[in-house]
Design a protein around this motif. Structure first.
Motif, PDB file in Angstrom:
ATOM      1  N   GLY A  14     -66.314  47.663  51.207  1.00  0.00           N
ATOM      2  CA  GLY A  14     -67.004  47.852  49.930  1.00  0.00           C
ATOM      3  C   GLY A  14     -66.278  47.233  48.748  1.00  0.00           C
ATOM      4  O   GLY A  14     -66.743  47.311  47.631  1.00  0.00           O
ATOM      5  N   GLY A  15     -65.121  46.643  48.992  1.00  0.00           N
ATOM      6  CA  GLY A  15     -64.339  46.037  47.925  1.00  0.00           C
ATOM      7  C   GLY A  15     -63.107  46.860  47.592  1.00  0.00           C
ATOM      8  O   GLY A  15     -62.839  47.886  48.204  1.00  0.00           O
ATOM      9  N   ARG A  16     -62.367  46.397  46.632  1.00  0.00           N
ATOM     10  CA  ARG A  16     -61.145  47.092  46.216  1.00  0.00           C
ATOM     11  C   ARG A  16     -61.478  48.121  45.138  1.00  0.00           C
ATOM     12  O   ARG A  16     -62.207  47.823  44.206  1.00  0.00           O
ATOM     13  N   HIS A  17     -60.930  49.327  45.307  1.00  0.00           N
ATOM     14  CA  HIS A  17     -61.140  50.385  44.331  1.00  0.00           C
ATOM     15  C   HIS A  17     -60.037  51.419  44.484  1.00  0.00           C
ATOM     16  O   HIS A  17     -59.206  51.328  45.389  1.00  0.00           O
ATOM     17  N   TRP A  18     -60.047  52.401  43.613  1.00  0.00           N
ATOM     18  CA  TRP A  18     -59.047  53.468  43.628  1.00  0.00           C
ATOM     19  C   TRP A  18     -59.715  54.800  43.936  1.00  0.00           C
ATOM     20  O   TRP A  18     -60.833  55.065  43.503  1.00  0.00           O
ATOM     21  N   TYR A  19     -59.010  55.610  44.701  1.00  0.00           N
ATOM     22  CA  TYR A  19     -59.450  56.944  45.128  1.00  0.00           C
ATOM     23  C   TYR A  19     -58.388  57.940  44.674  1.00  0.00           C
ATOM     24  O   TYR A  19     -57.196  57.637  44.713  1.00  0.00           O
ATOM     25  N   ALA A  20     -58.799  59.120  44.262  1.00  0.00           N
ATOM     26  CA  ALA A  20     -57.846  60.176  43.904  1.00  0.00           C
ATOM     27  C   ALA A  20     -58.358  61.503  44.439  1.00  0.00           C
ATOM     28  O   ALA A  20     -59.567  61.729  44.509  1.00  0.00           O
ATOM     29  N   ASP A  21     -57.425  62.358  44.848  1.00  0.00           N
ATOM     30  CA  ASP A  21     -57.817  63.705  45.239  1.00  0.00           C
ATOM     31  C   ASP A  21     -56.776  64.713  44.784  1.00  0.00           C
ATOM     32  O   ASP A  21     -55.680  64.343  44.359  1.00  0.00           O
TER      33      ASP A  21
END
Length: 74
Positions: A14-21
């Motif tokens: 889906g491409g480059r992105h950032w995730y946070a939890d």
């Protein structure tokens, strides 16, 4: 409860992105956090969003509220 923020840079189909939890630091399985956000354009955006939610969750813990995990709310 010892909550922690985790921010991860994802490079997937889906491409480059950032995730946070946000999860309990003592939880050995990080697969069901208390909160998450995915698809942030920048690391800063992911961290700022997570820190705002961490503050809200911390306030709930101080009040004695029970925090459901993401899968418990589903």
């Amino acid at each position: 409860m010892n909550l922690r923020v985790r921010v991860v840079h994802c490079a997937c189909a889906g491409g480059r992105h950032w995730y946070a939890d946000i999860d309990d630091a003592d939880d050995p399985q990080p697969d069901d956090p208390f909160w998450f956000v995915d698809g942030c354009a920048t690391q800063t955006q992911a961290l700022e969003t997570a820190c705002g939610e961490l503050l809200a969750l911390s306030d709930r813990v101080v009040r004695g509220d029970w925090l459901p995990r993401v899968l418990e709310d589903a």
